[in-house]
Design an enzyme around this catalytic site. Structure first.
Site, PDB file in Angstrom:
ATOM      1  N   TRP A 283       0.792  -1.080   0.312  1.00 25.39           N
ATOM      2  CA  TRP A 283       0.136  -0.046  -0.282  1.00 25.39           C
ATOM      3  C   TRP A 283       0.974   1.181  -0.148  1.00 25.39           C
ATOM      4  CZ3 TRP A 283      -0.638   4.515   3.544  1.00 25.39           C
ATOM      5  CH2 TRP A 283      -1.851   5.071   3.075  1.00 25.39           C
ATOM      6  N   HIS A 284       1.903   0.948   0.046  1.00 25.61           N
ATOM      7  CA  HIS A 284       2.709   2.165   0.932  1.00 25.61           C
ATOM      8  C   HIS A 284       3.239   2.946   0.002  1.00 25.61           C
ATOM      9  CE1 HIS A 284       2.587   1.498   4.958  1.00 25.61           C
ATOM     10  NE2 HIS A 284       2.907   3.871   5.454  1.00 25.61           N
ATOM     11  N   GLY A 285       3.903   1.384  -1.186  1.00 21.91           N
ATOM     12  CA  GLY A 285       4.364   1.794  -2.446  1.00 21.91           C
ATOM     13  C   GLY A 285       4.926   0.439  -3.661  1.00 21.91           C
TER      14      GLY A 285
END
Lengths: 370, 473
Positions: B320-322
């Protein structure tokens, strides 16, 4: 229960609203003025350029912007005696570029990388039947370490000699300017400094000495056309490093002061009685590839080189691009097909300290999106 | 638009608040939608279409699910699956298509097959946040944990609400639906919002942005030595905290100015005594979302073991973060260590007694995990780990002093002092009322806050703005 603010005095709200009202009264006319002067707004708006344009103007016109810049620079100067990022404040109103003092962790690897590139350029020129002569410009901090507040790192004071040794081992010709500069400094205690105190570059005296050293080291390059360099005037030169000291004049007046630089002009000496004066042999020019040390006219490096080598010098020098870009653009230019049998490459040694590739982090990339 | 920009502070915010408070209460949701769309479109107006489309998609599916959830549960579930898939498809395309194409291209290349290139797809601002928020709406309706929105404007106001639009806190519809219909506006709440906003502004502009040059110096050069690597990693983590918690404070403060009460997003994360506890103190709304919509369904519905479910959840959190292998490793590292904490009974909670040694060990582990996050690159992270291990020499901090400034180093010291004092007060007075220095902002606390705000405003004017780091996600 989270550890956060639970209550606040109403005065905070009143005061904040007052601030917003004042700033709204200031800001609305800015918006109206901008809206009435812009054209092609729809296309600019759709890709976000219009808002950025307005934002830039709004930021630039803020009434307290200049005061804020001075305020933070003053704090920086008073508390830490430092300027903006990029400059190192020395003693006696001397400034140094931090590029000269930042040592990469893997210095040897970085140096090898640069040397490999230099070797390949040398090989390419050799294939074209041309001789490369490097003029490594010493670090200002290595020639004038006495004005630094901290002792110069041994790796930096030994960098020049190491570079010369590496070049020698690779059979690349170079002019050892550090010896010449140090010798001059020792013999001329009150002579003109070889570097400007508040600029990254050498002074005309440094450029002149460098040009003489090239001629002494490579006498074969000297031809017979006579040039004369003369100074009739001086100019107040604002050193590039003073741009990094933004503190108010009341604090940093002397460190921001311009320096007096003699203005040199180099002209050919035409002997009217000589039979060669009008229809003599055309002298062969030599190519000089360089950076701002060669490009900026105030240093007159090209002129001094013409005088020392007694021949025309064609300069291909670029500012703010570094020696490798200058050389690569030179090799792609029409000038590289000239008759010059030798190419003199003015090469600031501080470039050797810069890693080949700088990683752009996602944080920096994000900044560029806005 | 960015909260810490002159244009937001001095033009957008006063105009917006003026319109909001001058409008009749029944029009305020429409003002929120219009103002938030303008706020979002300031960056790239073309992406506003996607944003509106996502909003309408979820409103439509919310309605459909609501129609069938009582009469035909299976049909409602199928509709939910289509709705969630649409959201994930949008997120997948804009956020992960480039990454997927790179991975596939590399795989094909290794088999000697012709590879392909995908034109770079721009990541729409805040997409990970507003998609998650929209998903929570339709899932909550399906689970009967929320009622469907009264009308499209109310729902659009929930998704678009500009204070939390781009980087959270991630709201659940059930938490704000009543506030959307009716909320109290008072000078007391407005003033509290102002103070919270100013605190966030100080955290971001004065602290996080002052640490940014050190962090950039650290991240621009993979060849670091031990001292530089640990110091750089610590500064990057502190910068990230002040940046993101500053944003959350501003979002919560702006919400209060409009009468909203948002969920808190941080709770002194550096006081955590275990990594499991860290996720109960850091980015709480994301952790709650993952717990509620991923971890629990995996355990209860899919019947995975809690450890496997934790692995899946943390890896999803990383992704989700990257979109990169490095972020997967970030999630995976947390997963491994958190499972180990479970096995060895080391899991703690924010209410368990403070233990300095376990706190320090947790922070050291955090510093070791963070390069995966801050670099976003596996090879760069490995180079930093090499530096951390001392294989490339001990190093000094000279590069940071010469490459950035002594003033930046002073701000590092200030940020550490801030964290230590805030932590100490929290630990010392945890069970009493005064567990926070600025519990009641009046008198000298107000003077201190305004002084910090004035300094931050002048710093912003001097340096112009820089975006929040979580805008990347």
């Amino acid at each position: 229960m989270y550890p956060v603010m639970k209550n606040a005095s109403r005065w905070n709200g009143y005061l904040f609203c007052g601030l917003l009202v004042v700033m709204m009264v200031y800001s609305i006319p800015q918006l109206v003025t901008f809206a009435s002067t812009e054209e092609e707004t729809l296309s600019l708006y759709l890709d976000g350029q219009l808002s950025r344009k307005f934002e830039q103007r709004f930021d630039g016109d803020l009434p307290f912007k200049t005061k804020s810049i001075s305020f933070w620079s003053d704090i920086r100067y008073v508390l830490f005696n430092e300027g903006e990022s990029g400059v190192v404040v020395g003693r006696d109103d001397w400034l140094y570029s931090n590029e000269e003092l930042l040592i990469p962790n893997k210095l040897d690897e970085v140096l090898s990388g640069h040397l490999a590139k230099i070797k390949s350029i040398n090989d390419e020129l050799k294939l074209a039947g041309r001789d490369l002569i490097i003029v490594p410009v010493p670090l200002k901090a290595a020639i004038y370490p006495e004005h630094l507040k901290r002792p110069l790192d041994a790796r930096l004071s030994g960098l020049y000699q190491k570079f010369l040794d590496d070049l020698k081992n690779s059979n690349i010709k170079a002019v050892p300017l550090d010896l010449t500069f140090n010798d001059y400094k020792a013999k001329n205690k009150s002579g003109a400094p070889l570097y400007l105190a508040r600029d990254t570059h050498w002074s005309p005296a440094g450029a002149n000495l460098a040009a003489q050293a090239v001629a002494q080291m490579f006498p074969d390059l000297v031809e017979g056309k006579r040039y004369q360099s003369a100074t009739h005037d001086t100019t107040d030169y604002q050193g590039d490093l003073t741009n990094f000291v933004l503190a108010g004049n009341w604090l940093a007046g002397s460190i921001r002061a311009p320096e007096v630089v003699p203005v040199y002009e180099t002209v050919p000496i035409v002997d009217e009685n000589s039979p060669d004066a009008l229809f003599g042999d055309v002298e062969q020019s030599i190519d000089l590839v360089g950076t701002s040390y060669s490009e900026i006219e105030a240093w007159n490096f090209r002129g001094f080189l013409q005088q020392s080598l007694a021949r025309d010098v064609t300069s291909f020098s670029l500012k703010e691009k570094g020696p490798f870009v200058s050389m690569s653009e030179y090799m792609e230019s029409e000038l590289s097909a000239s008759d010059s049998a030798s190419v003199i490459w003015e090469f600031p040694v501080r470039v050797l300290l810069m890693p080949d590739e700088r990683v752009e982090s996602w944080q920096e990339a994000l900044k560029n999106q806005f | 638009m960015i909260f810490t920009s002159n244009i937001f502070l001095f033009l957008y915010l006063p105009l917006y608040l003026a319109c909001y408070y001058l409008a009749r209460p029944q029009w305020r949701s429409a003002i929120i939608v219009a103002g938030s769309y303008l706020f979002y479109a300031w960056w790239r107006p073309d992406f506003l279409f996607l944003f509106v489309a996502v909003t309408y998609w979820n409103y439509f599916f919310g309605d459909l699910i609501n129609k069938h959830r009582d009469s035909d549960k299976k049909k409602a579930f199928r509709i939910l699956c289509v709705g969630v898939s649409g959201n994930l498809a949008a997120l997948g395309y804009f956020k992960y298509a480039n990454f997927g194409a790179d991975v596939l291209g590399a795989a094909l290349e290794s088999f000697g097959l012709n590879t392909f290139t995908l034109e770079h797809i721009i990541l729409p601002l805040g997409i990970s946040f507003y998609i998650f928020q929209a998903i929570s709406y339709i899932v909550d309706i399906y689970r009967k944990e929320a009622e469907k929105a009264n009308n499209f404007i109310d729902f659009a106001a929930f998704v678009a609400l500009f204070p939390q639009l781009i980087a959270g806190p991630i709201l659940h519809y059930r938490d704000v639906d009543k506030q959307l219909k009716k909320r109290n506006h008072s000078w007391d709440l407005f003033s509290l919002g102002v103070c919270r906003f100013m605190l966030g502004f100080i955290k971001k502009v004065l602290i996080a942005d002052s640490l940014a040059p050190i962090s950039e110096q650290f991240l621009s050069n993979p060849d670091v030595q031990m001292a530089d690597a640990w110091f750089g990693s610590a500064v990057s983590l502190i910068q990230l905290y002040f940046d993101f918690s500053g944003y959350s404070d501003m979002a919560i403060g702006l919400g209060m100015m409009m009468g909203f009460k948002f969920t808190e997003n941080f709770n002194q994360p550096f006081l955590a005594k275990s990594l499991s506890e860290f996720w109960r103190r850091w980015h709480l709304t994301l952790a709650n979302f993952l717990m509620h919509y991923v971890y629990r369904p995996l355990v209860r519905t899919v019947k995975l073991s809690p450890d496997v479910a934790l692995f899946c959840t943390m890896i999803l959190s990383g992704i989700w973060h990257g979109a990169s292998v490095s972020f997967v490793c970030f999630g995976l590292s947390f997963a491994i260590l958190m499972v180990l904490e479970r096995r060895f009974n080391l899991v703690t909670s924010p209410s368990s007694p403070y233990n300095a040694i376990r706190n320090i060990i947790t922070v050291i582990f955090l510093l070791m995990i963070m390069p995966f996050f801050t670099t976003g690159s596996l090879s760069h992270s490995l180079a930093i780990y090499r530096g951390m291990s001392g294989l490339d020499g001990v190093g000094s901090l000279n590069a940071y002093v010469i490459g950035t400034s002594s003033m930046a180093m002073m701000f590092v010291a200030c940020s550490v002092i801030w964290l230590v004092i805030a932590g100490w007060i929290n630990v010392r007075f945890a069970r009493t009322k005064g567990a926070y220095l600025m519990q009641n902002v009046a008198g000298w606390q107000a003077v201190l806050l305004w002084l910090g705000f004035a300094l931050a405003v002048s710093k912003l004017a001097a340096n112009s703005f820089s975006p929040f780091l979580y805008f990347q996600f």
